[in-house]
Design a protein around this motif. Structure first.
Motif, PDB file in Angstrom:
ATOM      1  N   LEU A 265      -3.826  -3.245  -7.728  1.00 61.85           N
ATOM      2  CA  LEU A 265      -2.744  -2.424  -7.181  1.00 61.85           C
ATOM      3  C   LEU A 265      -1.412  -2.788  -7.830  1.00 61.85           C
ATOM      4  O   LEU A 265      -0.623  -1.911  -8.202  1.00 61.85           O
ATOM      5  N   VAL A 266      -1.159  -4.089  -7.952  1.00 61.24           N
ATOM      6  CA  VAL A 266       0.108  -4.545  -8.523  1.00 61.24           C
ATOM      7  C   VAL A 266       0.205  -4.148  -9.988  1.00 61.24           C
ATOM      8  O   VAL A 266       1.283  -3.760 -10.463  1.00 61.24           O
TER       9      VAL A 266
ATOM     10  N   LEU B  74       0.812  -1.218   0.000  1.00 63.98           N
ATOM     11  CA  LEU B  74       0.000   0.000   0.000  1.00 63.98           C
ATOM     12  C   LEU B  74       0.848   1.272   0.000  1.00 63.98           C
ATOM     13  O   LEU B  74       0.581   2.191  -0.786  1.00 63.98           O
ATOM     14  N   PRO B  75       1.890   1.370   0.846  1.00 66.57           N
ATOM     15  CA  PRO B  75       2.742   2.568   0.770  1.00 66.57           C
ATOM     16  C   PRO B  75       3.433   2.719  -0.581  1.00 66.57           C
ATOM     17  O   PRO B  75       3.607   3.840  -1.067  1.00 66.57           O
ATOM     18  N   ALA B  76       3.823   1.589  -1.200  1.00 67.50           N
ATOM     19  CA  ALA B  76       4.487   1.657  -2.497  1.00 67.50           C
ATOM     20  C   ALA B  76       3.543   2.190  -3.568  1.00 67.50           C
ATOM     21  O   ALA B  76       3.944   2.993  -4.424  1.00 67.50           O
ATOM     22  N   VAL B  77       2.293   1.753  -3.536  1.00 69.54           N
ATOM     23  CA  VAL B  77       1.313   2.243  -4.499  1.00 69.54           C
ATOM     24  C   VAL B  77       1.043   3.727  -4.278  1.00 69.54           C
ATOM     25  O   VAL B  77       0.990   4.511  -5.231  1.00 69.54           O
TER      26      VAL B  77
ATOM     27  N   LEU C 128      -6.413   4.559  -5.005  1.00 67.32           N
ATOM     28  CA  LEU C 128      -6.339   3.114  -5.241  1.00 67.32           C
ATOM     29  C   LEU C 128      -6.297   2.350  -3.919  1.00 67.32           C
ATOM     30  O   LEU C 128      -6.964   1.316  -3.764  1.00 67.32           O
ATOM     31  N   VAL C 129      -5.508   2.859  -2.981  1.00 64.30           N
ATOM     32  CA  VAL C 129      -5.425   2.226  -1.665  1.00 64.30           C
ATOM     33  C   VAL C 129      -6.770   2.306  -0.953  1.00 64.30           C
ATOM     34  O   VAL C 129      -7.221   1.330  -0.338  1.00 64.30           O
ATOM     35  N   HIS C 130      -7.419   3.450  -1.048  1.00 65.93           N
ATOM     36  CA  HIS C 130      -8.723   3.632  -0.414  1.00 65.93           C
ATOM     37  C   HIS C 130      -9.744   2.634  -0.970  1.00 65.93           C
ATOM     38  O   HIS C 130     -10.578   2.090  -0.225  1.00 65.93           O
ATOM     39  N   ASP C 131      -9.687   2.378  -2.284  1.00 64.82           N
ATOM     40  CA  ASP C 131     -10.619   1.426  -2.894  1.00 64.82           C
ATOM     41  C   ASP C 131     -10.311  -0.014  -2.495  1.00 64.82           C
ATOM     42  O   ASP C 131     -11.209  -0.863  -2.493  1.00 64.82           O
ATOM     43  N   TYR C 132      -9.051  -0.299  -2.176  1.00 70.42           N
ATOM     44  CA  TYR C 132      -8.650  -1.670  -1.807  1.00 70.42           C
ATOM     45  C   TYR C 132      -9.087  -2.042  -0.391  1.00 70.42           C
ATOM     46  O   TYR C 132      -9.483  -3.178  -0.131  1.00 70.42           O
TER      47      TYR C 132
ATOM     48  N   HIS D 212      -4.949   0.549   9.278  1.00 74.17           N
ATOM     49  CA  HIS D 212      -4.187  -0.288   8.362  1.00 74.17           C
ATOM     50  C   HIS D 212      -3.022   0.452   7.724  1.00 74.17           C
ATOM     51  O   HIS D 212      -2.044  -0.185   7.309  1.00 74.17           O
ATOM     52  N   THR D 213      -3.130   1.736   7.589  1.00 72.70           N
ATOM     53  CA  THR D 213      -2.150   2.485   6.811  1.00 72.70           C
ATOM     54  C   THR D 213      -1.463   3.554   7.656  1.00 72.70           C
ATOM     55  O   THR D 213      -1.902   3.876   8.762  1.00 72.70           O
ATOM     56  N   GLY D 214      -0.374   4.093   7.106  1.00 65.04           N
ATOM     57  CA  GLY D 214       0.342   5.179   7.755  1.00 65.04           C
ATOM     58  C   GLY D 214       1.068   4.735   9.013  1.00 65.04           C
ATOM     59  O   GLY D 214       1.166   3.541   9.329  1.00 65.04           O
TER      60      GLY D 214
END
Length: 232
Positions: free
Chosen positions: A128-129, A61-64, A74-78, A165-167
């Motif tokens: 994402l990939v 997720l951070p890479a995307v 994109l991360v928000h949609d995942y 999940h993030t940050g």
């Protein structure tokens, strides 16, 4: 546009592994006397799925977000697909251990929902990939593949769908959750397994000097040396 497929291949292999674990877990028919004792195939599916989702949060997720245009979106949609799968994995554990809240769900119904959620999460992960492969360099993709494999080895063994999940908050949650999950697994005697450890590196010249144990290429004793401080 990158050309390497290492990341795609690694994630495809991981989902094939999870699909195999799911098939094994759902083939188990628990007897009444097994209630609350746990079931290794189910525990290992839950732990493997949880570790993978945590590793995706930690690395992919951070890479995307950093390398893709519109990466934050994109991360928000995942995330909803990942959280839904985590919720179902949580229900699987509760069902396994005989929670009274799970009496309205049958195993076939629950496993069917898990299979659909795992497929949905994989599709979102593939998106994402694909975006990352289009917009990032080969070096980035290789680094992400390596870091995902490493992250799974230190990821929590249980889902935490209600936590960040993030940050930075997500990173802190995972670091705190891992030892807590390990303690709870030990108390419940859960068979959660774990990813295969990375092969140990041979000690360099500096460690050989400190250990007073020089190694020569043709020395047969090299084959019997294991678990030495310099091998880490």
């Amino acid at each position: 546009m990158a050309t390497t497929t290492v990341l795609q291949d690694e994630l495809r292999r991981k989902h094939e592994e999870l699909a195999g674990r799911l098939a094994h877990a759902r083939s188990i028919i628990a007897r009444p006397e097994q209630t609350r004792r746990g079931c290794p195939p189910i525990d290992q599916f839950n732990a493997g799925t949880s570790r993978h989702l945590h590793a995706v949060d930690e690395v992919l997720l951070p890479a995307v977000s950093a390398n893709c245009e519109g990466g934050v979106g994109l991360v928000h949609d995942y995330l909803p697909a990942a959280r839904h799968l985590e919720v179902l994995v949580f229900h699987v554990k509760a069902h396994e251990y005989g929670s009274t809240w799970e009496t309205t769900h049958s195993w076939p119904t629950l496993w069917g929902e898990v299979e659909k959620a795992l497929d949905a999460q994989q599709k979102k992960e593939d998106e994402l990939v694909s975006h990352l492969a289009e917009e990032a360099s080969d070096d980035v993709l290789l680094l992400v593949a390596e870091r995902i494999m490493a992250a799974e080895r230190r990821a929590p063994s249980r889902p935490h769908p209600r936590l960040r999940h993030t940050g930075l908050p997500g990173k802190v949650v995972r670091r705190v959750a891992r030892p807590v999950d390990a303690i709870c697994d030990a108390l419940e005697n859960r068979s959660v397994g774990g990813p295969k450890p990375l092969p140990r590196k041979k000690p360099g010249l500096f460690w050989q000097y400190l250990l007073g144990d020089p190694r020569f290429p043709d020395d047969p004793a090299n084959e019997t040396r294991h678990n030495e401080p310099g091998d880490r």
